[in-house]
Design a protein around this motif. Structure first.
Motif, PDB file in Angstrom:
ATOM      1  N   GLY A 135       1.070  -1.357  -0.042  1.00 31.53           N
ATOM      2  CA  GLY A 135       0.111   0.120   0.071  1.00 31.53           C
ATOM      3  C   GLY A 135       0.859   1.247  -0.028  1.00 31.53           C
ATOM      4  N   GLN A 136       0.000   2.446  -0.078  1.00 29.61           N
ATOM      5  CA  GLN A 136       0.853   3.802  -0.004  1.00 29.61           C
ATOM      6  C   GLN A 136       1.546   3.867   1.457  1.00 29.61           C
ATOM      7  N   ILE A 137       2.583   4.618   1.398  1.00 29.89           N
ATOM      8  CA  ILE A 137       3.167   4.755   2.981  1.00 29.89           C
ATOM      9  C   ILE A 137       3.253   6.605   2.863  1.00 29.89           C
ATOM     10  N   GLU A 138       2.784   7.167   3.602  1.00 26.44           N
ATOM     11  CA  GLU A 138       3.100   8.733   3.691  1.00 26.44           C
ATOM     12  C   GLU A 138       4.051   8.913   4.488  1.00 26.44           C
ATOM     13  N   TYR A 139       4.972   9.921   4.036  1.00 25.16           N
ATOM     14  CA  TYR A 139       5.987  10.324   4.901  1.00 25.16           C
ATOM     15  C   TYR A 139       5.978  12.091   4.962  1.00 25.16           C
ATOM     16  N   ASP A 140       6.812  12.486   6.112  1.00 24.30           N
ATOM     17  CA  ASP A 140       6.964  13.831   6.147  1.00 24.30           C
ATOM     18  C   ASP A 140       8.373  13.780   5.873  1.00 24.30           C
ATOM     19  N   TYR A 141       9.556  13.276   6.060  1.00 22.19           N
ATOM     20  CA  TYR A 141      10.826  13.214   5.834  1.00 22.19           C
ATOM     21  C   TYR A 141      11.109  11.581   5.320  1.00 22.19           C
ATOM     22  N   LEU A 142      11.860  11.410   4.366  1.00 21.87           N
ATOM     23  CA  LEU A 142      11.980  10.185   3.660  1.00 21.87           C
ATOM     24  C   LEU A 142      13.651  10.166   3.562  1.00 21.87           C
ATOM     25  N   VAL A 143      14.146   9.013   3.956  1.00 20.53           N
ATOM     26  CA  VAL A 143      15.536   8.493   3.868  1.00 20.53           C
ATOM     27  C   VAL A 143      15.428   7.589   2.599  1.00 20.53           C
ATOM     28  N   PHE A 144      16.180   8.037   1.449  1.00 25.30           N
ATOM     29  CA  PHE A 144      15.901   7.125   0.357  1.00 25.30           C
ATOM     30  C   PHE A 144      17.359   6.520   0.364  1.00 25.30           C
ATOM     31  N   GLY A 145      17.374   5.069   0.627  1.00 27.78           N
ATOM     32  CA  GLY A 145      18.675   4.457   0.520  1.00 27.78           C
ATOM     33  C   GLY A 145      18.459   2.811  -0.062  1.00 27.78           C
ATOM     34  N   LEU A 146      17.977   3.099  -1.213  1.00 25.74           N
ATOM     35  CA  LEU A 146      17.744   1.518  -1.934  1.00 25.74           C
ATOM     36  C   LEU A 146      18.947   0.880  -2.513  1.00 25.74           C
ATOM     37  N   GLY A 147      20.080   1.669  -2.470  1.00 24.92           N
ATOM     38  CA  GLY A 147      21.159   1.112  -2.918  1.00 24.92           C
ATOM     39  C   GLY A 147      21.405   0.769  -4.642  1.00 24.92           C
ATOM     40  N   SER A 148      21.969  -0.077  -4.962  1.00 17.21           N
ATOM     41  CA  SER A 148      22.352  -0.242  -6.398  1.00 17.21           C
ATOM     42  C   SER A 148      22.091  -2.053  -6.659  1.00 17.21           C
ATOM     43  N   GLN A 149      22.169  -2.022  -7.971  1.00 18.99           N
ATOM     44  CA  GLN A 149      22.085  -3.257  -8.527  1.00 18.99           C
ATOM     45  C   GLN A 149      23.237  -3.335  -9.532  1.00 18.99           C
ATOM     46  N   THR A 150      23.069  -4.936  -9.856  1.00 19.30           N
ATOM     47  CA  THR A 150      24.456  -5.248 -11.047  1.00 19.30           C
ATOM     48  C   THR A 150      24.101  -4.533 -12.285  1.00 19.30           C
ATOM     49  N   ASN A 151      25.097  -4.022 -12.504  1.00 13.66           N
ATOM     50  CA  ASN A 151      24.809  -3.332 -14.250  1.00 13.66           C
ATOM     51  C   ASN A 151      25.391  -4.293 -15.269  1.00 13.66           C
ATOM     52  N   TYR A 152      24.376  -4.795 -15.975  1.00 16.87           N
ATOM     53  CA  TYR A 152      24.627  -5.478 -17.146  1.00 16.87           C
ATOM     54  C   TYR A 152      24.949  -4.991 -18.368  1.00 16.87           C
ATOM     55  N   PHE A 153      24.872  -3.626 -18.374  1.00 18.97           N
ATOM     56  CA  PHE A 153      25.120  -2.645 -19.315  1.00 18.97           C
ATOM     57  C   PHE A 153      24.039  -2.908 -20.776  1.00 18.97           C
ATOM     58  N   GLY A 154      22.869  -3.317 -20.144  1.00 20.17           N
ATOM     59  CA  GLY A 154      21.787  -3.491 -21.223  1.00 20.17           C
ATOM     60  C   GLY A 154      22.074  -5.023 -21.898  1.00 20.17           C
ATOM     61  N   MET A 155      22.985  -5.869 -21.500  1.00 18.05           N
ATOM     62  CA  MET A 155      23.134  -7.170 -22.126  1.00 18.05           C
ATOM     63  C   MET A 155      22.367  -8.137 -21.319  1.00 18.05           C
ATOM     64  N   GLN A 156      21.152  -8.512 -22.004  1.00 19.93           N
ATOM     65  CA  GLN A 156      20.245  -9.432 -21.190  1.00 19.93           C
ATOM     66  C   GLN A 156      21.092 -10.976 -21.294  1.00 19.93           C
ATOM     67  N   GLU A 157      21.837 -11.339 -22.310  1.00 18.47           N
ATOM     68  CA  GLU A 157      22.467 -12.409 -22.495  1.00 18.47           C
ATOM     69  C   GLU A 157      23.657 -12.732 -21.430  1.00 18.47           C
ATOM     70  N   ILE A 158      23.995 -11.666 -20.816  1.00 20.87           N
ATOM     71  CA  ILE A 158      25.037 -11.618 -19.937  1.00 20.87           C
ATOM     72  C   ILE A 158      24.132 -12.000 -18.601  1.00 20.87           C
ATOM     73  N   GLN A 159      23.200 -11.432 -18.333  1.00 23.28           N
ATOM     74  CA  GLN A 159      22.365 -11.334 -17.051  1.00 23.28           C
ATOM     75  C   GLN A 159      22.099 -12.833 -16.965  1.00 23.28           C
ATOM     76  N   ASP A 160      21.555 -13.466 -18.103  1.00 19.73           N
ATOM     77  CA  ASP A 160      21.023 -14.720 -18.130  1.00 19.73           C
ATOM     78  C   ASP A 160      21.801 -16.101 -17.724  1.00 19.73           C
ATOM     79  N   ARG A 161      23.256 -15.562 -18.340  1.00 17.87           N
ATOM     80  CA  ARG A 161      24.437 -16.661 -18.288  1.00 17.87           C
ATOM     81  C   ARG A 161      25.547 -16.484 -17.308  1.00 17.87           C
TER      82      ARG A 161
END
Lengths: 456, 456
Positions: A135-161
């Motif tokens: 559901g929706q979570i309302e905030y007055d102050y938000l700490v945005f710390g969702l980090g990073s993910q692996t970068n496959y530079f758009g190459m799906q075949e690398i992600q798959d293999r």
């Protein structure tokens, strides 16, 4: 089986010791209750993401505010904090993943915070709303710390293999695959097929790639080979591929040289200046159309901010990270603090940004926790200044390289410092006790070499 | 985070202690080498299955024969031995599965045995060949210990819609499901949906069902509820369904009564005399067409011999177990010893058979190991006699029931004996150290409450 009384007594003594540790830990936070509904009068602080930045913010908040001053909610898709710097040791059987995960439920309830385990789908800064599966979570102050993910530079075949190394399941999948390939190779006669199964290719010479490679060498040379009499040492190959002419970019150049020298000594095949163009079945293909055969390919060649950052209509750094000010806030949306891998703090003098690592995230969280308390009380904010703590890179069995202040050194002393620092940084006494058992076993006995994949 | 020097010192002391334990364990088996090819002159002993029967046989063989007297090969589809009696504690977060698995590679190489990790597809007693995914394995003597599997009595819908408790992945799947349901329920408003997610139904009042139910009660009432302020105690229900009018069949009746009394006291809903006809989505359906709603249904209502036993054209007991003689051999094929859950040893006086449990399997393996050594040397075989060791049933937090000799008793003393016995029976010092850490944490702090399912 019974009668080993000495050993049993020792175990019992260890049990007593551990019991004392736990009793010290318990009751540290005297009965802080969960705050009321999010529609109350108190300011609502929402922390999105339970990585190093989020946890560090919350720890500091718990020190600086009382439960009646603000409602604090943590949201994460997992119900645990993962100690990512040691994830590669899960992949190489040195450590069990259970010792690296800390339950967010316990973390939050003992501090009087609310926890919501839910995937985050979006952020609407105008309405001050986080959209989640719950559901929706309302905030007055938000700490945005969702980090990073692996970068496959758009190459799906690398992600798959290829295997990534960003989550618990990534690491356990990789570990099972390594063990399974050894078991399979041991039952086969075809030398080419055996060699293919036993060739492990790491792509990316950053900190994760280097530490994984060194640890994999230990697993293969000092553990697997010993327990697989059917397999000879030279049938197993470990290879590191790096696009540039040096490893460990962004870290003191001397440490990179120490790593390369060490890897040459222990027989890790290094391919510098080698750009990967793609991954075919059982082979890496380079931009020069060379095929490098191997069945296990690990991709640690880059990270990118999470998709929620990408969807935010605010100013970004060239790599996609959200640009933040000296108080770690998004300038256009000052009630959002963006931290860790998702954010870029640009040095006004040099134009440089801080690297996306745990040390930066922790320090950013510490200042943010204090600044949130200051905001609530109407006090002036304190600016963020990064205090470099040095660099520590593990290079396999009893070896590491360290930069502490002006000094760069390597060897067993660096390795001991490395272990002690990581042990103290790990959350939870139980996890630390488990990590000690795992490390001792890995050094003096053997690493985990079981494959508990579900039956097919 | 740094500066907790006292705790760190204690951890280091624990580390030293553990180091001593490991050093004692190492080098116990002085360099026994793997024997030559299976085409040599030595008799070929093949052990199929690395459960309690197989491992116990091999341990005894290692004591009684030299590596040059016979070629010994162990075959199992997994590369680890699983300590099944504590599997239910993996499901309830008390113990990590890593501490219950012991690597067969290490077990075999240190004893000079060969290990083949491969699924077994069939057995041809005429040609003396075991058919596996890795190829044909010839034997002169076979130890058949492939154990049992869950019996769904032909009802595929039950298999598809319930959790079993026979493998590591069964137990971790169940644990994740329990935790995931709590997280999900915490985000929902619909009281019926919440209650459905938080209703846990165990079908089968045997030892596994009883121990699981007691342990699940601890997980839910003493752990989960504390960390989920959104969920009230009476929203979570634990139910045990048993077809007959008493629990723990085949075990001293007094123990069954102690269990029922204990469960009544702690609020576990018991449904005796209730036969299950099937499982629909989110509900058990009884033979009286009653629907009992619940989202997590665990089936521990019976076992049957593995499919390889079923395919053997030899005399069977009425439940499908292979009938064996006083030397634990199949009468028609005397070079095959059949042990453990796969075999039925019939008492010539009473006509009774021994129960399919770990204690029987271990004792059968001990005699078989000795008899194999005797066979090779042309010595007369010794007959098998089961020595009852008593019964121990855990009944949740600090409670157990025990039958030792003529005495039946319950309470904390039984519980302590239960823990000590299981700790000494577990293979490997490393696993025992890990189990001690897990148990201490579970009793004094909290159980594992993280859900590390792969992201969807």
């Amino acid at each position: 089986m019974i009668g080993k009384l000495g050993k049993f007594t020792a175990l019992a003594a260890g049990a007593g010791l551990a019991g004392w540790l736990f009793s010290r830990k318990r009751g540290r936070n005297p009965d802080r209750q969960l705050t009321g509904s999010p529609n109350g009068q108190k300011p609502r602080i929402v922390v999105a993401g339970a990585g190093f930045a989020g946890i560090s913010t919350l720890e500091e908040l718990a020190r600086h505010i009382d439960p009646d001053e603000a409602e604090v909610t943590l949201v994460d898709q997992h119900n645990y904090h993962m100690f990512t710097p040691l994830l590669y040791q899960v992949a190489t059987g040195a450590v069990d993943s259970a010792n690296l995960t800390y339950p967010l439920r316990r973390f939050c309830t003992t501090r009087g915070f609310r926890f919501i385990c839910s995937k985050i789908y979006g952020l609407n800064p105008l309405d001050q709303v986080l959209t989640t599966a719950a559901g929706q979570i309302e905030y007055d102050y938000l700490v945005f710390g969702l980090g990073s993910q692996t970068n496959y530079f758009g190459m799906q075949e690398i992600q798959d293999r290829s295997f990534g190394l960003k989550s618990v399941s990534n690491a356990t999948d990789l570990h099972r695959k390594i063990v399974r390939n050894f078991e399979l190779a041991a039952t086969l006669d075809d030398p080419e097929e055996r060699r293919r199964l036993l060739t492990f290719i790491m792509v990316g010479g950053g900190a994760t790639g280097i530490e994984l490679t060194g640890s994999l060498h230990d697993l293969v040379r000092h553990n697997m080979i010993k327990f697989y009499p059917e397999i000879s040492n030279d049938e197993a190959r470990i290879m590191l591929i790096e696009a540039s002419d040096h490893v460990l970019p962004g870290i003191n150049e001397k440490i990179g040289k120490i790593a390369v020298k060490r890897f040459e000594e222990i027989g890790i095949e290094m391919r510098l200046n080698t750009r990967v163009a793609g991954i075919r079945d059982n082979a890496v293909i380079t931009v020069d159309d060379e095929l490098i055969y191997g069945d296990v390919i690990v991709w640690t060649a880059g990270i990118k901010p999470n998709p929620i950052s990408a969807g935010l209509a605010v100013e970004k750094y060239r790599d996609g990270r959200v640009i933040i000010d000296e108080h770690l806030r998004i300038p256009a949306v000052p009630n959002i603090f963006a931290l860790g891998d998702a954010a870029a703090s640009i040095d006004p003098e040099t134009g440089d940004t801080l690297p996306p690592n745990a040390a930066v995230a922790v320090q950013e969280g510490e200042v943010t926790g204090q600044n949130l308390a200051r905001l609530i009380r109407g006090e002036p904010l304190i600016p963020f200044t990064y205090q470099p703590m040095g660099e520590l890179i593990a290079l396999g069995r009893l070896k590491a390289a360290a930069e502490i202040g002006p000094v760069v050194f390597s060897g067993m002393v660096a390795w001991i410092i490395w272990r002690m620092v990581y042990l103290t940084k790990l959350m939870g006494t139980r996890n630390r006790a488990g990590l000690v058992v795992d490390w001792i076993a890995s050094i003096f006995a053997y690493r985990k070499i079981v494959d508990t994949s579900p039956d097919e």
